[in-house]
Motif scaffolding. Structure first.
Motif, PDB file in Angstrom:
ATOM      1  N   ALA A 310       0.825  -1.207   0.000  1.00 15.94           N
ATOM      2  CA  ALA A 310       0.000   0.000   0.000  1.00 15.94           C
ATOM      3  C   ALA A 310       0.859   1.256   0.000  1.00 15.94           C
ATOM      4  O   ALA A 310       0.582   2.223  -0.730  1.00 15.94           O
ATOM      5  N   VAL A 311       1.926   1.249   0.797  1.00 13.12           N
ATOM      6  CA  VAL A 311       2.822   2.410   0.841  1.00 13.12           C
ATOM      7  C   VAL A 311       3.522   2.591  -0.498  1.00 13.12           C
ATOM      8  O   VAL A 311       3.629   3.710  -1.022  1.00 13.12           O
ATOM      9  N   ARG A 312       3.989   1.499  -1.060  1.00 14.43           N
ATOM     10  CA  ARG A 312       4.730   1.571  -2.324  1.00 14.43           C
ATOM     11  C   ARG A 312       3.861   2.060  -3.480  1.00 14.43           C
ATOM     12  O   ARG A 312       4.316   2.840  -4.322  1.00 14.43           O
ATOM     13  N   ARG A 313       2.586   1.640  -3.511  1.00 15.94           N
ATOM     14  CA  ARG A 313       1.698   2.009  -4.615  1.00 15.94           C
ATOM     15  C   ARG A 313       0.817   3.220  -4.308  1.00 15.94           C
ATOM     16  O   ARG A 313       0.034   3.645  -5.143  1.00 15.94           O
ATOM     17  N   GLY A 314       0.937   3.759  -3.108  1.00 18.41           N
ATOM     18  CA  GLY A 314       0.197   4.971  -2.780  1.00 18.41           C
ATOM     19  C   GLY A 314      -1.301   4.765  -2.665  1.00 18.41           C
ATOM     20  O   GLY A 314      -2.085   5.638  -3.079  1.00 18.41           O
ATOM     21  N   VAL A 315      -1.725   3.629  -2.100  1.00 17.73           N
ATOM     22  CA  VAL A 315      -3.148   3.357  -1.929  1.00 17.73           C
ATOM     23  C   VAL A 315      -3.437   3.130  -0.442  1.00 17.73           C
ATOM     24  O   VAL A 315      -2.525   2.950   0.371  1.00 17.73           O
ATOM     25  N   LEU A 316      -4.715   3.152  -0.096  1.00 16.95           N
ATOM     26  CA  LEU A 316      -5.122   2.935   1.288  1.00 16.95           C
ATOM     27  C   LEU A 316      -5.169   1.438   1.589  1.00 16.95           C
ATOM     28  O   LEU A 316      -5.326   0.622   0.682  1.00 16.95           O
ATOM     29  N   LEU A 317      -5.053   1.105   2.870  1.00 24.92           N
ATOM     30  CA  LEU A 317      -5.155  -0.286   3.311  1.00 24.92           C
ATOM     31  C   LEU A 317      -6.192  -0.379   4.413  1.00 24.92           C
ATOM     32  O   LEU A 317      -6.105   0.337   5.420  1.00 24.92           O
ATOM     33  N   HIS A 318      -7.190  -1.246   4.221  1.00 28.21           N
ATOM     34  CA  HIS A 318      -8.202  -1.477   5.253  1.00 28.21           C
ATOM     35  C   HIS A 318      -8.005  -2.864   5.850  1.00 28.21           C
ATOM     36  O   HIS A 318      -7.980  -3.864   5.128  1.00 28.21           O
ATOM     37  N   VAL A 319      -7.859  -2.905   7.175  1.00 29.66           N
ATOM     38  CA  VAL A 319      -7.735  -4.174   7.889  1.00 29.66           C
ATOM     39  C   VAL A 319      -9.102  -4.506   8.473  1.00 29.66           C
ATOM     40  O   VAL A 319      -9.591  -3.804   9.352  1.00 29.66           O
ATOM     41  N   ASP A 320      -9.712  -5.562   7.985  1.00 26.44           N
ATOM     42  CA  ASP A 320     -11.018  -5.964   8.481  1.00 26.44           C
ATOM     43  C   ASP A 320     -10.828  -6.996   9.590  1.00 26.44           C
ATOM     44  O   ASP A 320     -10.584  -8.163   9.322  1.00 26.44           O
ATOM     45  N   ALA A 321     -10.944  -6.534  10.859  1.00 28.31           N
ATOM     46  CA  ALA A 321     -10.845  -7.452  11.999  1.00 28.31           C
ATOM     47  C   ALA A 321     -12.183  -8.163  12.129  1.00 28.31           C
ATOM     48  O   ALA A 321     -12.951  -7.936  13.048  1.00 28.31           O
ATOM     49  N   CYS A 322     -12.423  -9.027  11.193  1.00 30.21           N
ATOM     50  CA  CYS A 322     -13.750  -9.581  10.926  1.00 30.21           C
ATOM     51  C   CYS A 322     -14.345 -10.303  12.118  1.00 30.21           C
ATOM     52  O   CYS A 322     -14.925  -9.684  13.014  1.00 30.21           O
ATOM     53  N   LEU A 323     -14.223 -11.592  12.172  1.00 30.79           N
ATOM     54  CA  LEU A 323     -14.873 -12.389  13.219  1.00 30.79           C
ATOM     55  C   LEU A 323     -13.835 -12.800  14.255  1.00 30.79           C
ATOM     56  O   LEU A 323     -13.033 -13.673  14.015  1.00 30.79           O
ATOM     57  N   GLY A 324     -13.858 -12.117  15.403  1.00 28.22           N
ATOM     58  CA  GLY A 324     -12.916 -12.461  16.456  1.00 28.22           C
ATOM     59  C   GLY A 324     -11.597 -11.731  16.369  1.00 28.22           C
ATOM     60  O   GLY A 324     -10.641 -12.073  17.080  1.00 28.22           O
ATOM     61  N   GLY A 325     -11.492 -10.712  15.521  1.00 29.75           N
ATOM     62  CA  GLY A 325     -10.235  -9.990  15.384  1.00 29.75           C
ATOM     63  C   GLY A 325      -9.763  -9.329  16.654  1.00 29.75           C
ATOM     64  O   GLY A 325      -8.556  -9.109  16.850  1.00 29.75           O
ATOM     65  N   LEU A 326     -10.691  -9.016  17.557  1.00 28.45           N
ATOM     66  CA  LEU A 326     -10.321  -8.330  18.788  1.00 28.45           C
ATOM     67  C   LEU A 326      -9.419  -9.183  19.669  1.00 28.45           C
ATOM     68  O   LEU A 326      -8.586  -8.665  20.419  1.00 28.45           O
ATOM     69  N   VAL A 327      -9.542 -10.501  19.594  1.00 27.22           N
ATOM     70  CA  VAL A 327      -8.780 -11.387  20.489  1.00 27.22           C
ATOM     71  C   VAL A 327      -7.372 -11.656  19.976  1.00 27.22           C
ATOM     72  O   VAL A 327      -6.591 -12.329  20.648  1.00 27.22           O
ATOM     73  N   ILE A 328      -7.009 -11.125  18.797  1.00 24.27           N
ATOM     74  CA  ILE A 328      -5.675 -11.379  18.254  1.00 24.27           C
ATOM     75  C   ILE A 328      -4.599 -10.875  19.219  1.00 24.27           C
ATOM     76  O   ILE A 328      -3.562 -11.513  19.400  1.00 24.27           O
TER      77      ILE A 328
END
Length: 330
Positions: A310-328
């Protein structure tokens, strides 16, 4: 276009104009020679038709639109032909939907003249649950409800009851609900190493409280769409997502007019490849998406690689902490 005009004149001229001779003269002389004798009306007509034709061809061939439109047309015709069969299957499936029978439950199809009492309301609710709902204690469900220890049910119910009539839209009136929301956001930021204190204002990271994963995805995609139009000048942006991403990305795509470019995950890990994602980035790409974890398989996409991409290509990155991402983080 000037060359074709020149060729047309060549048929009526004693000294034919050829590509080889036209290529050896300066551009200014070639233009003058090519348009000599042509009426202003014909020049304007050729220019307009050429511009319209080029724009039409661009839109038809742009990013595989011809193939996409052809597939959609074929699918639509197939649906028309198979409509009677599809309708029959839907009606067959509808017959298996279980609703309370006469005697078990009195249907309500209009507002009653006399309202139900407290006990009657609870009885109706209990009947519906008994007949229609599954037993969560008996039937294990994944991704349907978030349920913890049953010992917390009474506490949760008591807190909800205290705030039952609160409306966070009016934060000056319902300050307690607004403060709880702000503290939950800050706790989540702290949990994932967000910068909220002791940094310049422009470096502070913030969050927004939503009412579920779908709304979170909708807001992220809306932010991407607005960023594309207002900052990047891209009117018809696309977002590259893994095929394993949450279905709400498709909903957001339709809501906000964002084209989704889907990439299949690796067959052995079910995680998306950053190199494969990069192959699908175009000049209209505003962002890429990854899941932590994915809804269906529980795998985590390679976010360090996706972040570098994303940094190299100049685009945004969305991290979807979908199902249970909070417990990571635990």
């Amino acid at each position: 276009f000037l060359y074709f005009i020149a060729k047309r004149q060549a048929h009526t001229s004693s000294q034919p104009t050829t590509m080889s001779t036209a290529a050896r003269v300066p551009l200014g002389e070639f233009v003058a020679e090519a348009t000599r004798g042509a009426s202003p009306a014909s020049l304007v007509t050729y220019t307009v038709l050429g511009a319209v034709g080029a724009q039409t061809a661009f839109h038809l061939l742009h990013d595989g639109d011809v193939l996409r439109r052809s597939m959609k047309w074929t699918f639509a015709q197939g649906r028309k032909l198979l409509a009677p069969i599809i309708r029959g299957e839907v009606q067959k499936a509808a017959k298996d939907i279980k609703f309370p029978t006469e005697g078990e439950y009195q249907s309500h199809t209009q507002v009653p003249e006399v309202g139900l009492s407290h006990d009657e309301m609870l009885k109706v609710s209990s009947q519906l649950i008994k007949v229609l709902d599954k037993d969560m204690a008996k039937d294990r469900l994944s991704g349907v409800v978030y349920i913890g220890t049953t010992g917390k049910t009474d506490t949760i119910a008591a807190v909800v009851k205290q705030h039952l009539w609160s409306n966070p839209l009016f934060a000056d009136y319902f300050g307690a609900a607004r403060k709880i929301e702000a503290e939950v956001v800050e706790m989540a930021l702290e949990l994932f190493n967000g910068k909220t204190r002791g940094v310049p204002e422009e470096e502070k990271q913030v969050g927004c409280y939503t009412f579920g994963g779908t709304e979170s995805i909708l807001m992220a995609m809306l932010a991407m769409r607005n960023y594309a139009r207002e900052v990047k000048g891209i009117q018809n942006p696309n977002v590259v997502v893994p095929q394993s991403a949450h279905p709400a990305f498709d909903k957001a795509s339709r809501y906000f007019g964002i084209r989704l470019i889907k990439v299949f995950p690796e067959s052995d890990t079910q995680a998306v490849s950053a190199a494969e994602m990069e192959k699908h980035i175009t000049y209209e790409t505003v962002g890429i998406v990854g899941s932590a974890p994915t809804f269906a398989h529980g795998t985590i996409d390679p976010f360090q690689e996706l972040s570098d991409l994303a940094v190299r290509r100049g685009v945004l990155l969305h991290v979807d902490a979908c199902l249970g991402g909070l417990v990571i983080q635990f």
